[in-house]
Design a protein around this motif. Structure first.
Motif, mmCIF file in Angstrom:
data_model
loop_
_atom_site.group_PDB
_atom_site.id
_atom_site.type_symbol
_atom_site.label_atom_id
_atom_site.label_comp_id
_atom_site.label_asym_id
_atom_site.label_seq_id
_atom_site.Cartn_x
_atom_site.Cartn_y
_atom_site.Cartn_z
ATOM 1 N N THR A 151 -43.606 -98.323 -61.813
ATOM 2 C CA THR A 151 -42.461 -98.584 -62.589
ATOM 3 C C THR A 151 -42.838 -98.983 -63.944
ATOM 4 O O THR A 151 -43.827 -99.248 -64.329
ATOM 5 C CB THR A 151 -41.712 -99.384 -61.685
ATOM 6 O OG1 THR A 151 -42.183 -101.004 -61.598
ATOM 7 C CG2 THR A 151 -41.369 -99.202 -60.415
ATOM 8 N N ARG B 78 -40.096 -88.695 -64.510
ATOM 9 C CA ARG B 78 -39.253 -90.029 -64.177
ATOM 10 C C ARG B 78 -38.168 -89.554 -62.992
ATOM 11 O O ARG B 78 -37.572 -88.520 -62.963
ATOM 12 C CB ARG B 78 -38.321 -90.480 -65.467
ATOM 13 C CG ARG B 78 -37.718 -91.716 -65.282
ATOM 14 C CD ARG B 78 -37.278 -92.307 -66.670
ATOM 15 N NE ARG B 78 -36.884 -93.569 -66.454
ATOM 16 C CZ ARG B 78 -36.485 -94.391 -67.466
ATOM 17 N NH1 ARG B 78 -36.669 -94.106 -68.525
ATOM 18 N NH2 ARG B 78 -35.933 -95.676 -67.271
ATOM 19 N N ASP C 71 -36.043 -95.502 -61.530
ATOM 20 C CA ASP C 71 -36.999 -96.561 -61.974
ATOM 21 C C ASP C 71 -38.336 -96.063 -62.103
ATOM 22 O O ASP C 71 -39.207 -97.081 -62.451
ATOM 23 C CB ASP C 71 -36.648 -97.794 -61.484
ATOM 24 C CG ASP C 71 -35.259 -98.278 -61.871
ATOM 25 O OD1 ASP C 71 -34.712 -97.700 -62.776
ATOM 26 O OD2 ASP C 71 -34.607 -98.869 -61.208
#
Length: 695
Positions: free
Chosen positions: A90, A123, A126
């Motif tokens: 993250t 991605r 998150d």
């Protein structure tokens, strides 16, 4: 002879590079695949360098056609054991104060040889996520949003599964036959292996002359040629590192056949002296001090200090021409750096160290050159003769901010844009780098091979045979990070022990208990390293933050004590013993820590005086920590059969009181001081005491 060398062993999907030896850049050479398993559709290009990616388990046979004949190369492919692993990070995992995030991140790791631009994490909410098929073991992935890698995040995954088995060959003449015996050992988490034997295409020993009875090939004495190489692989869920015997036949006289002799050697074994040695790494341009420029002459004048440490080997970081302080950006492979001195002055330093009984290891940098090397400049400027000297990648794969000339970019690892990778698919490059090896091999006693994992296995196998032919005592040390047992297969004598290095640092932070060092040692067998392979144990080197700076003096002494009292070859990074806290900091001559220096001298002497500390094998010792943190204490026995010693390490501050049932003397062999009584020892950092004689 241009024969490409011994049989090669790989897993399905692993590319095997094949090349002629003793290359002449002008010679005609081409490959052809003459046999493959029935289900295979694998191909092999017909150029001078071949790349075979087996797609089915089995035996592949390739032929190399060169001016001195046609040579056969056997490639045995085994099933791959992999599992899909998921790496994720993250934004909070990234270091650095300012972070510009993107929808995807660059990812590097061993699965792509730390090459940027080939793998991207996408991605997912998150997280940034990537999956890779990986073999059993612990794997790391490094994430970054740009090619500078100034801000990174790391994830670690462990793939469960069996380790690699091991095999060791011996041979003797029995009832007129030469008999090979294979000692095959299962991996700690694997099943019992079987053994496969292979002959070497360079020899005239016919397969029809070899009868295999279980794990024992037999060859009638009269069928043995002058030289025969016999290779073996242990096979269970995974395959082992291959072992090799060289059998040589000769005559002591010109009389009857009874005068014929058979000698057996093990070409993959390290020189015997290496396991007893202590290495001292010198980062050359920081060694002379704060106000004196380091030169070969300046180092030579300080040899008495090196002698006083009692070390056996000096490893010098690169001494060739380079525009950098560290020297790894080579601009002339055949001459020394002007600021350090002339070739004659370098050889004078080597002679002075030899006079002191100290061997010299040369830092061999042949994965790359500086981008300031004339060859790279000519390559990028389109000079035809240099077109294939360096790796080329599509511009779309390059993530640097360099505006490369042309429609492509050079290949490089990490973010090392200034040191482009040489192209080992070029016969010119192979000849060039073999000439570099020849240039320095007779000057020094060994090579520490920089970025060894970036150079093809076949090339290292050729280098080994070349340097060992005239000097079997020559040392080859690989920088392979993380460690990889494949480089123990007729390539290197001594290997970075990255697992013990990382574990000692985890112990230093308190993330792992002191007993975790046993798991680090067990990993050596799990990874399939042969029992005879050598391992360099260290706490510092020029590429890492200093242990002292990160974890403090108390943990440093215990960690150094571990490297000197566990099996393997200990290494001191110059300055470690003087209290230098900077990674490549200047040697502290006038203000160094003399107590710490004496501590290192005592460890070197203790290990030299007690064969038990140089023997293989470690046995944990039961103990009770009466005062202190039990997780910061570990105890173990070391024995050579004649003497048994107990080592107790304490990684914490102050003193721990530890009781053991295995000692009857309380005088520390390291310091000579009393350390307790009635089976109880007080340990500041390390204590070494004789074990009870009657157990």
């Amino acid at each position: 002879m241009h024969h490409p060398g011994p049989p090669r062993f790989a897993t399905v999907g692993e590319s095997v590079e094949l090349a002629p030896r003793q290359p002449d850049p002008d010679m005609a050479a081409k490959w052809r695949l003459v046999k493959r398993p029935a289900a295979s559709t694998a191909t092999l290009g017909d150029g001078p360098i071949g790349h075979l990616e087996p797609d089915t388990p089995g035996v592949y046979r390739a032929e190399l056609i060169v001016p001195d004949g046609t040579h056969e190369q056997v490639i045995r492919a085994f099933p791959g054991v992999t599992e899909t692993a998921r790496f994720s990070v993250t934004a909070d995992d990234f270091d650095g104060d300012e972070l510009t995030v993107a929808d995807r991140a660059i990812v590097i790791g061993t699965f792509n040889d730390f090459t940027m631009g080939t793998h991207w994490a996408e991605r997912d909410g998150d997280e940034w996520v990537i999956e890779a098929d990986l073999p059993p073991g612990t794997h790391h992935a490094i994430f970054s949003f740009d090619g500078s890698f100034e801000s990174t995040a790391t994830d670690e995954v462990t793939v469960e599964g069996p380790g690699r088995p091991r095999v060791e060959l011996t041979g003797e003449t029995v009832d007129g036959d030469f008999v090979v015996s294979a000692d095959a050992r299962a991996a700690p988490s694997g099943s019992e292996p079987e053994v496969e034997f292979y002959l070497d295409g360079r020899d005239s020993l016919e397969e029809s002359a070899v009868a295999v009875d279980g794990d024992e090939p037999r060859v009638p004495r009269e069928a043995l040629p002058e030289t025969a190489r016999i290779h073996a692989v242990a096979v269970a869920e995974r395959h082992s590192v291959a072992d090799t015997l060289i059998v040589e036949c000769g005559r002591e006289s010109e009389d009857a056949d009874t005068d014929e002799t058979v000698s057996v050697s093990r070409p993959a074994d390290p020189p015997a002296w290496a396991s007893d040695a202590t290495i001292y790494e010198i980062f050359v341009r920081s060694f002379a001090g704060e106000t004196v420029d380091t030169t070969f002459e300046a180092i030579e004048r300080r040899v008495p200090y090196i002698e006083s440490l009692g070390v056996d080997v000096v490893w010098l970081t690169p001494v060739q021409a380079s525009p950098t302080r560290h020297g790894y950006h080579i601009t002339d492979f055949f001459d020394t750096a002007e600021d350090l001195g002339t070739r004659e002055e370098f050889e004078s330093l080597v002679d002075r160290l030899h006079d002191a009984g100290i061997r010299v290891v040369f830092d061999l940098v042949i994965n790359h050159s500086s981008w300031d090397h004339p060859a790279f400049q000519l390559h990028r400027a389109g000079v035809p003769e240099y077109a294939d000297y360096y790796e080329r990648i599509p511009v779309s794969q390059d993530v640097s901010d360099v505006d490369w000339a042309g429609t492509d970019a050079p290949g490089y690892y990490f973010n090392w844009t200034r040191i482009p990778n040489l192209n080992y698919d070029s016969l010119d490059v192979r000849r060039w780098m073999l000439d570099v090896v020849e240039e320095w091999r007779d000057v020094v006693d060994g090579f520490r091979c920089d970025v060894a994992w970036g150079v093809p296995h076949g090339f290292w196998k050729e280098v080994r045979e070349r340097v060992k032919a005239d000097d079997p005592e020559f040392l080859l040390l690989d920088e392979t990070v993380p460690r990889d047992a494949a480089f123990a297969e007729n390539e290197f004598d001594l290997h970075y022990d990255t697992y013990l290095f990382d574990t000692l640092r985890d112990i230093g932070t308190g993330a792992e208990p002191a007993s975790a060092l046993f798991e680090a040692l067990d990993a050596t067998a799990e990874h399939g390293y042969p029992d005879r392979a050598g391992h360099m144990r260290y706490v510092d080197n020029h590429d890492e933050d200093r242990y002292l700076d990160q974890y403090g003096a108390a943990s440093l002494r215990a960690a150094v004590g571990a490297t000197f009292t566990l099996p393997g070859t200990p290494m001191i990074y110059a300055g470690q013993e003087r209290g230098v806290e900077q990674q490549r900091g200047t040697m502290r001559w006038h203000d160094g820590d003399n107590d710490l220096t004496d501590f290192h001298r005592q460890l070197v002497a203790l290990r030299a005086d007690h064969a038990a500390l140089r023997a293989p094998g470690v046995c944990p010792v039961a103990h009770t920590v009466e005062t202190g943190d039990a997780d910061r204490v570990v105890a173990y026995e070391r024995t050579d059969g004649d003497e048994t010693l107990v080592v107790v390490l304490h990684f914490g501050d102050g003193t721990a009181k530890v009781s053991l049932d295995t000692i009857d003397e309380e005088t520390d062999l390291l310091s000579g001081n009393p350390v307790g009584g009635d089976g109880t020892v007080e340990v500041g950092d390390i204590v070494v005491v004789p074990a009870t004689r009657e157990r």
